[in-house]
Design an enzyme around this catalytic site. Structure first.
Site, PDB file in Angstrom:
ATOM      1  CE  LYS A 244      -0.253  -0.274   5.048  1.00  0.00           C
ATOM      2  NZ  LYS A 244      -1.060  -0.720   6.191  1.00  0.00           N
TER       3      LYS A 244
ATOM      4  CG  MET B 203       8.862  23.941  -1.257  1.00  0.00           C
ATOM      5  SD  MET B 203       7.928  24.973  -2.369  1.00  0.00           S
ATOM      6  CE  MET B 203       6.784  25.765  -1.248  1.00  0.00           C
TER       7      MET B 203
ATOM      8  CE1 TYR C 253      11.919  31.809   3.826  1.00  0.00           C
ATOM      9  CE2 TYR C 253      12.200  29.443   3.575  1.00  0.00           C
ATOM     10  CZ  TYR C 253      11.903  30.680   3.030  1.00  0.00           C
ATOM     11  OH  TYR C 253      11.606  30.788   1.698  1.00  0.00           O
TER      12      TYR C 253
ATOM     13  NE  ARG D  16      -6.755   1.129  11.620  1.00  0.00           N
ATOM     14  CZ  ARG D  16      -5.538   0.998  11.120  1.00  0.00           C
ATOM     15  NH1 ARG D  16      -4.697   2.021  11.142  1.00  0.00           N
ATOM     16  NH2 ARG D  16      -5.138  -0.136  10.594  1.00  0.00           N
TER      17      ARG D  16
HETATM   18  C1  LIG Z   1      -0.283  -1.660   6.875  1.00  0.00           C
HETATM   19  C2  LIG Z   1      -0.867  -2.942   7.324  1.00  0.00           C
HETATM   20  C3  LIG Z   1      -0.066  -4.075   7.485  1.00  0.00           C
HETATM   21  C4  LIG Z   1       1.441  -4.028   7.375  1.00  0.00           C
HETATM   22  O1  LIG Z   1       1.945  -3.482   8.550  1.00  0.00           O
HETATM   23  P1  LIG Z   1       3.526  -3.332   8.798  1.00  0.00           P
HETATM   24  O2  LIG Z   1       3.612  -2.880  10.206  1.00  0.00           O
HETATM   25  O3  LIG Z   1       3.999  -2.295   7.845  1.00  0.00           O
HETATM   26  O4  LIG Z   1       4.142  -4.648   8.549  1.00  0.00           O
HETATM   27  C5  LIG Z   1      -0.684  -5.278   7.787  1.00  0.00           C
HETATM   28  N1  LIG Z   1      -2.034  -5.345   7.960  1.00  0.00           N
HETATM   29  C6  LIG Z   1      -2.822  -4.268   7.844  1.00  0.00           C
HETATM   30  C7  LIG Z   1      -4.279  -4.407   8.080  1.00  0.00           C
HETATM   31  C8  LIG Z   1      -2.284  -3.028   7.542  1.00  0.00           C
HETATM   32  O5  LIG Z   1      -3.072  -1.958   7.452  1.00  0.00           O
END
Ligand SMILES: *Cc1c(COP(=O)(O)O)cnc(C)c1O
Length: 363
Positions: free
Chosen positions: A38, A306, A258, A136
């Site tokens: 992801k 930036m 800055y 969630r």
């Molecule tokens: C992102 C995610 C993972 C992977 O988690 P890591 O800590 O990056 O290994 C596994 N399961 C779900 C549901 C996630 O959202």
């Protein structure tokens, strides 16, 4: 470097990602090890990462959203591709047409998916996501009870795994780990006593009883330590080198950046890199941490702006315009940069910008 026009070069070592996946697989001999890709493969490029892992035998991939799945589908046509975010309302047809597997997280999603399956006369694949503490996604206790009383609601599904997600897997002595595992076991027993999936990267290091049938590592594939506080067993994957654009000498009392948040205590040499918060090098790195030259640190001074970041290279007269400094690499992992910026390695990686020249080192 063959990169004359690049301000910064991000090198991703696909061989190291594959080696990390194989290492994780070896930790989990009793079940399958998938890969979470992801957020564009944690910022490193979902397509090249998924292609390399699929070529090495990985069969199950996880993304967060339907669009992420669509953009990966043709890269890994044979693999199981799971959307952790669930079945997007209105996109059911698209999921079915492209062979995308939803992690069903509510009764409404279950009903929508089974009714589409009936309509199409097909057995549609799914994961069943249950909530054991994250609050969630996934069926909550109330929905789980309703489903337990009415199993027929799952009829016609090809239910591949029941899954849940750990809240504190990277904290091995957090009692929540065992509590969640026990809740998970109980829910699986009531709902779908088949194959199961619980562990993320850190969860794979919690010992017996967390691996189940399918592990879902993400961060560890990309070199983030799944065992914080202990030696990182993973190989490093990312190198980020940035070119020195300019070097100037400033007198004691002069400031850099800055809002003049850093003042030279002595006559100082300041090197400027063409990397800034627009590249995901967050402003929280201001006056924190270092880049490396020849394996030695040079401190970041002043505000990150930036497009530019400044370093005190007074003690390194061999740094000149055109020198390359290491922001991430063998001397500085994403986890180290995260400590300096008050965040976690995950955020360092997923923030890596698209202005960097990207180079993929093949397996
Ligand atoms: C992102 C995610 C993972 C992977 O988690 P890591 O800590 O990056 O290994 C596994 N399961 C779900 C549901 C996630 O959202």
């Amino acid at each position: 470097m063959g990169t004359d026009t690049a301000a910064a070069v991000l090198t991703v070592d696909l061989g190291a990602i594959v080696a990390n996946w194989r290492f994780l697989q070896a930790q989990h001999p009793s079940g399958e090890t998938g890969a979470v890709v992801k957020a564009d493969g944690y910022g490193l490029g979902a397509r090249p990462v998924a292609a390399a892992l699929a070529a090495s035998g990985c069969r199950t991939f996880f993304v967060a959203t339907a669009d992420e799945a669509l953009s990966l589908r043709d890269t890994i046509p044979e693999a199981a591709l799971v959307v952790l975010g669930g079945l997007f309302v209105g996109a059911e047809q698209e999921f079915a047409a492209r062979g995308i597997i939803p992690a069903l997280g509510s009764l409404a999603e279950i009903d929508a998916w089974t009714s589409l399956g009936r309509c199409l006369g097909r057995v549609l694949p799914a994961l069943l996501h249950v909530d054991t503490g994250m609050s969630r996604l996934g069926l909550d206790a109330r929905e789980a009870s309703i489903l337990a009383e009415d199993h027929a609601r799952l009829d016609g599904l090809d239910l591949r795994y029941v899954m849940s997600h750990l809240v504190s897997a990277e904290v091995p002595d957090d009692p929540l780990n065992a509590i969640q595992r026990d809740r998970f076991l109980a829910m699986r027993e009531r709902l779908a006593p088949g194959p199961a999936s619980l562990a993320n990267s850190a969860g794979m290091f919690l010992g017996e009883g967390f691996g189940f049938d399918l592990a879902r590592p993400g961060s560890a594939l990309y070199g983030i330590n799944p065992t914080p506080g202990r030696t990182n067993p993973m190989r490093q994957v990312v190198t980020l080198m940035a070119r020195v654009l300019a070097v100037r000498e400033i007198p004691a009392g002069a400031t850099a950046g800055y809002n003049a948040t850093w003042t030279a205590a002595r006559v100082s040499r300041i090197a400027t890199l063409g990397v800034g918060y627009a590249d995901g090098w967050h402003r929280s790195h201001s006056n924190a941490g270092a880049a490396y030259f020849d394996g030695h640190p040079v401190p970041l001074v002043g505000r990150v702006s930036m497009d530019l970041t400044t370093f005190d290279v007074t003690d390194r007269p061999d740094i000149h315009p055109g020198s390359w400094l290491e922001l991430l690499g063998p001397h500085r992992a994403a986890d180290d940069a995260a400590v300096d910026a008050g965040t976690i390695g995950y955020e360092v990686l997923t923030s890596l910008g698209h202005r960097y020249r990207r180079v993929y080192r093949p397996e």
